[in-house]
Structures are given as C-alpha cells and as structure tokens.
Design a protein around this motif. Structure first.
Motif, short mmCIF file in Angstrom:
data_model
loop_
_atom_site.label_atom_id
_atom_site.label_comp_id
_atom_site.label_asym_id
_atom_site.label_seq_id
_atom_site.Cartn_x
_atom_site.Cartn_y
_atom_site.Cartn_z
N LYS A 1 -5.04 8.12 0.13
CA LYS A 1 -4.54 7.18 1.12
C LYS A 1 -5.42 5.93 1.13
O LYS A 1 -6.52 5.93 1.65
CB LYS A 1 -4.51 7.82 2.51
CG LYS A 1 -3.80 6.97 3.55
CD LYS A 1 -3.68 7.72 4.87
CE LYS A 1 -2.88 6.91 5.89
NZ LYS A 1 -2.75 7.65 7.17
N LEU A 2 -4.90 4.88 0.53
CA LEU A 2 -5.58 3.58 0.49
C LEU A 2 -4.93 2.69 1.53
O LEU A 2 -3.72 2.70 1.69
CB LEU A 2 -5.44 2.98 -0.91
CG LEU A 2 -6.18 1.69 -1.25
CD1 LEU A 2 -7.68 1.87 -1.10
CD2 LEU A 2 -5.84 1.26 -2.68
N GLU A 3 -5.74 1.91 2.24
CA GLU A 3 -5.19 1.09 3.32
C GLU A 3 -5.63 -0.37 3.19
O GLU A 3 -6.73 -0.66 2.71
CB GLU A 3 -5.62 1.64 4.68
CG GLU A 3 -5.06 3.03 4.96
CD GLU A 3 -5.47 3.58 6.32
OE1 GLU A 3 -4.61 4.14 7.00
OE2 GLU A 3 -6.66 3.43 6.68
N TYR B 1 -6.03 -6.16 -4.76
CA TYR B 1 -4.99 -5.17 -4.51
C TYR B 1 -4.42 -5.33 -3.10
O TYR B 1 -5.07 -5.84 -2.20
CB TYR B 1 -5.51 -3.74 -4.72
CG TYR B 1 -6.54 -3.28 -3.71
CD1 TYR B 1 -6.17 -2.72 -2.49
CD2 TYR B 1 -7.90 -3.38 -3.99
CE1 TYR B 1 -7.11 -2.29 -1.57
CE2 TYR B 1 -8.86 -2.95 -3.08
CZ TYR B 1 -8.46 -2.40 -1.87
OH TYR B 1 -9.39 -1.99 -0.96
N VAL C 1 -1.89 -2.97 -0.44
CA VAL C 1 -1.16 -1.72 -0.21
C VAL C 1 0.29 -2.03 0.17
O VAL C 1 0.55 -2.85 1.06
CB VAL C 1 -1.83 -0.89 0.90
CG1 VAL C 1 -0.93 0.27 1.33
CG2 VAL C 1 -3.17 -0.35 0.40
N ASN D 1 2.30 3.94 1.99
CA ASN D 1 1.62 5.23 1.90
C ASN D 1 2.65 6.35 1.93
O ASN D 1 3.68 6.25 2.59
CB ASN D 1 0.64 5.41 3.06
CG ASN D 1 -0.51 4.43 3.03
OD1 ASN D 1 -0.63 3.59 3.92
ND2 ASN D 1 -1.35 4.50 2.01
N THR E 1 -0.50 6.43 -2.60
CA THR E 1 -0.35 5.05 -2.13
C THR E 1 0.24 4.19 -3.23
O THR E 1 -0.22 4.22 -4.38
CB THR E 1 -1.71 4.46 -1.71
OG1 THR E 1 -2.31 5.31 -0.72
CG2 THR E 1 -1.53 3.06 -1.12
N LEU F 1 -9.47 1.22 -10.14
CA LEU F 1 -8.89 2.12 -9.15
C LEU F 1 -9.63 3.46 -9.13
O LEU F 1 -9.90 4.02 -8.05
CB LEU F 1 -7.40 2.33 -9.43
CG LEU F 1 -6.53 1.11 -9.11
CD1 LEU F 1 -5.15 1.26 -9.72
CD2 LEU F 1 -6.43 0.89 -7.60
N ILE G 1 -12.92 3.41 -7.11
CA ILE G 1 -12.87 3.51 -5.65
C ILE G 1 -12.20 4.83 -5.23
O ILE G 1 -11.74 4.98 -4.11
CB ILE G 1 -12.16 2.30 -5.00
CG1 ILE G 1 -10.71 2.17 -5.48
CG2 ILE G 1 -12.93 1.01 -5.28
CD1 ILE G 1 -9.89 1.13 -4.71
N HIS H 1 -9.42 6.28 -6.22
CA HIS H 1 -7.96 6.30 -6.10
C HIS H 1 -7.35 6.08 -7.49
O HIS H 1 -6.72 5.05 -7.75
CB HIS H 1 -7.48 5.21 -5.13
CG HIS H 1 -7.87 5.45 -3.71
ND1 HIS H 1 -7.23 6.38 -2.91
CD2 HIS H 1 -8.84 4.90 -2.94
CE1 HIS H 1 -7.79 6.38 -1.71
NE2 HIS H 1 -8.77 5.49 -1.70
#
Length: 230
Positions: free
Chosen positions: A102-104, A139, A141, A144, A153, A171, A174, A176
């Motif tokens: 879950k990237l926000e 990037y 988002v 999700n 995501t 990616l 981090i 993800h």
C-alpha cells in the motif's frame, strides 16, 4: 507483434507488447525483435542511428517484459534531434505500474543506481557498485487495492532520467516492487501475473516544426484483466 500508433515523414510511434526484445543482444541472437520488424516494415531505417545494424532508428528502448510506447526516427536528422531531446530530458515519458503493498500520495525517488558486481542486476544499496549514476523517478498513486488481505497499488511513474531498470529498481528500493518482476521482486505473485505489470503508456515531445506530439498506448488486455480482477 508490434502495432503502429503514429507515423509521419520523420517519426514512427510503436506499441510494443511484453515478451519482445527491442533489439538483439549477445544472449538473444535468434529472437525476433522490434528492430527486425522495423527493418522489414520500414527499410529506410536500416541506415539510421548510431548503430543501425543493431538499433535501426532506435533512440531508446523498453525492457523485454515492459510493454508500451516506443518512438523511432525515420531519418538521420530526426534521429539526432530525438537523441538531443532525450539527452536534455525534454521528452516526457509516463508509465503505469502495479506494485506490491500500500503506497500512498505522491513522491520522488532520488537515489543513484549502479550495477551490482557479478550480476546483471542494478541496485541502490549493493557494496562496490559499478557505473553508479544519478537516477530520479517521480510517482503518483492512482488507486489502492486489497485482495484476500494483500495490498496492491496502481501508480503513475515519470522517470526524469533513463537508467537501465530504473523504475523497477527504484520501486523495489522503497519496498514496493512491480508485480510480476521476478528479478527485483517476489518470484511468485497471488495475481497469477506471467509478466511484470509495467507499461509505458505515453511519450510526449515537441517536433522540429514546433508541434507537440503525444504518443499513447492503452493498457494491454492482460493488464486490464488483472485490474478488473482486483
């Protein structure tokens, strides 16, 4: 294999499917490539480029398992013009990827990338990395998802530099990684992806006449189906 999404007297816009090399390599001399297809369809590109015997008319490339937009020069003047735009970071490339976790929000990954000793893998953390170069990725988002307790995501990516495997490495750095990327992420995924979910959906630049060109390639069916199942 490859579809034409734009053409004029100077440029050709292509949509490349996943699983196809842009040009031959020492390890893949027998595979049919985008370069082979180009020479058959547009024989004038045989003499265009810095190494036309290998990369006819090609100024940039996509990884084998990445789909999406490629722009090709049809003559040497256009090749030099495009090459200059890439070197000056005046071409806007946008990608879409589905990543694990879950990237926000929005962000920038500004971490140099180098070659991990003894492998073909790129890294941001390995000791004694070779050919270390600046690398910047923006990037955003888009959405999700949660399926059976697992998060994913959908993100839009804008590379500000053009390093090998840049988006995939950034990616993963981090935590993800791209779904389906077995080099930098898990070997298996619960979505049953047989390719990496990374697609070059648009490329934009100003041509020699001052007109802005935007080349777009929609998501391939297999990626649309993956999203529909989430």
């Amino acid at each position: 294999m490859v579809s034409v999404i734009y053409e004029d007297e100077n440029f050709i816009g292509l949509s490349k499917p996943a699983g196809v090399l842009v040009h031959k390599t020492a390890k893949n001399e027998q595979e049919e490539t985008v370069a082979d297809w180009l020479v058959n369809r547009y024989p004038e590109v045989k003499s265009v480029g810095d190494a036309p015997g290998v990369r006819p008319g090609l100024v940039h490339r996509l990884d084998k398992e990445t789909s999406g937009v490629l722009v090709v020069a049809r003559n040497q003047n256009s090749f030099k013009y495009l090459k200059g735009l890439f070197q000056e970071h005046k071409i806007i490339k946008k990608y879409v990827a589905l990543v694990h976790g879950k990237l926000e929000g929005n962000g920038v990954i500004n971490v140099p990338i180098g070659l991990k000793p003894g492998t073909v893998k790129r890294s941001v953390r390995a000791k004694n990395m070779k050919m270390v170069k600046e690398a910047v990725t923006e990037y955003r988002v888009l959405k999700n998802f949660e399926k059976s307790g697992e998060f994913f995501t959908l993100v839009e990516l804008i590379p500000k530099t053009g390093r090998t495997h840049q988006l995939r490495v950034h990616l993963a750095s981090i935590y993800h990684p791209v779904v389906g990327d077995i080099l930098y992420g898990p070997k298996n995924n619960s979505l049953g992806m047989k390719r990496q979910f990374l697609h070059a959906n648009s490329l934009e630049f100003v041509n020699q006449e001052g007109a802005r060109l935007r080349l777009e390639a929609g998501l391939p069916r297999e990626l649309e189906e993956t999203l529909s199942a989430l």
